[in-house]
Motif scaffolding. Structure first.
Motif, PDB file in Angstrom:
ATOM      1  N   UNK A 173      52.027  42.271  38.044  1.00  0.00           N
ATOM      2  CA  UNK A 173      50.689  42.328  37.671  1.00  0.00           C
ATOM      3  C   UNK A 173      49.701  41.268  38.542  1.00  0.00           C
ATOM      4  N   UNK A 174      50.100  40.250  38.814  1.00  0.00           N
ATOM      5  CA  UNK A 174      49.289  39.476  39.802  1.00  0.00           C
ATOM      6  C   UNK A 174      49.123  40.102  41.027  1.00  0.00           C
ATOM      7  N   UNK A 175      50.077  40.724  41.630  1.00  0.00           N
ATOM      8  CA  UNK A 175      49.941  41.118  42.972  1.00  0.00           C
ATOM      9  C   UNK A 175      49.117  42.618  43.029  1.00  0.00           C
ATOM     10  N   UNK A 197      45.671  42.691  45.101  1.00  0.00           N
ATOM     11  CA  UNK A 197      45.286  43.921  45.871  1.00  0.00           C
ATOM     12  C   UNK A 197      44.053  44.694  45.482  1.00  0.00           C
ATOM     13  N   UNK A 198      43.586  44.560  44.174  1.00  0.00           N
ATOM     14  CA  UNK A 198      42.432  45.235  43.760  1.00  0.00           C
ATOM     15  C   UNK A 198      41.301  44.240  43.771  1.00  0.00           C
ATOM     16  N   UNK A 199      41.620  43.025  44.240  1.00  0.00           N
ATOM     17  CA  UNK A 199      40.465  41.889  44.642  1.00  0.00           C
ATOM     18  C   UNK A 199      39.809  40.996  43.233  1.00  0.00           C
ATOM     19  N   UNK A 209      42.537  51.381  39.574  1.00  0.00           N
ATOM     20  CA  UNK A 209      43.399  50.769  40.796  1.00  0.00           C
ATOM     21  C   UNK A 209      44.509  50.007  40.072  1.00  0.00           C
ATOM     22  N   UNK A 210      44.389  49.217  39.277  1.00  0.00           N
ATOM     23  CA  UNK A 210      45.510  48.515  38.685  1.00  0.00           C
ATOM     24  C   UNK A 210      46.615  49.429  38.084  1.00  0.00           C
TER      25      UNK A 210
END
Length: 417
Positions: free
Chosen positions: A61-63, A67-69, A320-321
């Motif tokens: 989740x954190x990554x 990645x989505x900023x 995106x997530x």
């Protein structure tokens, strides 16, 4: 024209009152987002409270957030508590950006106006298996993406079958399965255990036999449905299944099988780790349909959804997530952690290549069906309850399969008008 946000919140308020009454467990305020959530902080609610910050799931989740900023603020809740909290949050206009819920709940939240459609968020569903995606569809619209699926099959004890002279590969339909049970009993062993408790858990276990007969949930007393319930009642009458199935949960049924005396147990992918701890050689075969082939078993597992937000500009990042969480590489890791079969052909093939024992589960998932599919949506719980009442009545001997299902159909028809 009415304010859509006010209309949605009114609908949620009405449905919340119903769900709060029906669901057990109090709502906790822990983990709810504050009204001052930063635009760069995106909230994710999931039904995996067992995973803490050190787990692969939370790291993913954190990554995905990075990645989505954005920064991800994650909260994990018990499944029942999560449904209640999602309805309450929608009523208050404070929904999370991403909500991961058990697939039968999707139609409830969609009908209440809580969820966006994949058309709204532009989430790509092209690679998802249609039978799995159907659990999140209502009135022609899709309300999320399955993160994976689990379902049911038959575990068997090789030692018990060998003693009875049964080759599990010959079990392809109800007739051959019942013949195998007769041989097992004649050899002095126990036949099959399953869960027929009077709850949704029991309906979940009955559905492969119900659907495998060719029956449909809109006609509970069809000849095919009667044949499915007669199969179960005959197994009890002939001593092929224990009377304990009437009160068995899937856990207690598994415990019976794990004792080593039973030939078969109907259970799910989630027992794979426990199967390796039994101390005896086991195998798995699909649940057979009445006349052959694999019966459609119900799908379990969660959908990744995007709740309705007043700030629709957030949807692009939510998408995106969701795309990150369900991408091929990430889905493989997540589904392995959750003992799920992936929702796409490509990841399923990768799972089987890494673990050939999963082949039978992939076959079972390919034939599986969502409980709310066929556009049943929120009608399903109103059908399931009379159904479990019917098999409870028939198995206890208080009604014949035909009479029990006739009464169930009358109740379901009245409840779903």
């Amino acid at each position: 024209m009415r304010n859509p946000s006010l209309s949605r919140r009114a609908a949620c308020c009405a449905l919340f009152a119903v769900v709060l009454t029906a669901l057990s467990g109090a709502c906790s305020d822990a983990g709810a987002p504050s009204s001052g959530t930063s635009a760069q902080e995106f909230t994710v609610w999931d039904p995996y409270p067992q995973f803490d910050a050190s787990s692969d799931w939370v790291k993913l989740l954190t990554k995905c957030g990075a990645d989505a900023g954005v920064a991800v603020k994650r909260s994990g809740f018990d499944t029942t508590d999560l449904t209640t909290k999602a309805l309450l949050a929608a009523q208050q206009g404070d929904s999370p950006d991403v909500l991961i819920v058990d697939n039968p709940v999707v139609s409830t939240l969609a009908e209440a106006g809580v969820l966006t459609t994949t058309d709204d968020t532009k989430v790509d569903t092209a690679a998802i298996e249609p039978n799995l995606l159907a659990a999140g569809q209502l009135n022609g619209k899709t309300y999320g993406v399955p993160i994976g699926a689990n379902t049911l099959a038959l575990y068997y004890n090789k030692k018990v079958l060998d003693a009875a002279g049964v080759d599990p590969g010959t079990i392809t339909d109800w007739e051959s399965l019942t013949a195998a049970l007769a041989k097992v009993k004649a050899a002095g062993k126990k036949g099959i255990t399953f869960s027929a408790i009077g709850t949704e858990e029991g309906s979940f276990q009955f559905l492969p036999w119900f659907w495998g007969s060719g029956a449909g949930l809109t006609q509970l007393d069809s000849p095919q449905a009667v044949a499915a319930l007669t199969l179960w009642t005959d197994w009890l009458k002939n001593g092929y299944a224990p009377n304990s199935v009437i009160n068995n949960t899937q856990t207690t049924s598994w415990q019976e099988f794990a004792s080593g005396g039973y030939a078969f147990a109907e259970n799910g992918t989630w027992q794979l780790a426990n199967a390796k701890k039994t101390g005896f050689e086991y195998g798995i075969i699909p649940i057979p349909a009445a006349t052959g082939g694999t019966a459609p078993a119900p799908t379990g597992g969660e959908f990744v959804t995007a709740p309705v937000r007043d700030d629709t500009a957030r949807y692009a990042t939510s998408a995106r997530l969701i795309g990150c969480l369900t991408s091929s590489d990430n889905a493989y890791t997540t589904d392995t952690t959750l003992s799920y079969v992936a929702a796409t052909d490509a990841v399923q093939a990768k799972q089987v290549a890494a673990n050939p024992d999963l082949k039978v589960w992939v076959e079972a998932v390919e034939a599986a069906k969502g409980r709310t599919s066929d556009n049943l949506g929120t009608k399903y719980p109103k059908i399931s309850e009379p159904l479990w009442g019917a098999f409870q009545a028939a198995l206890s001997g208080s009604a014949s399969p035909q009479d029990a299902l006739r009464a169930a159909q009358a109740s379901a028809a009245a409840a779903t008008k």
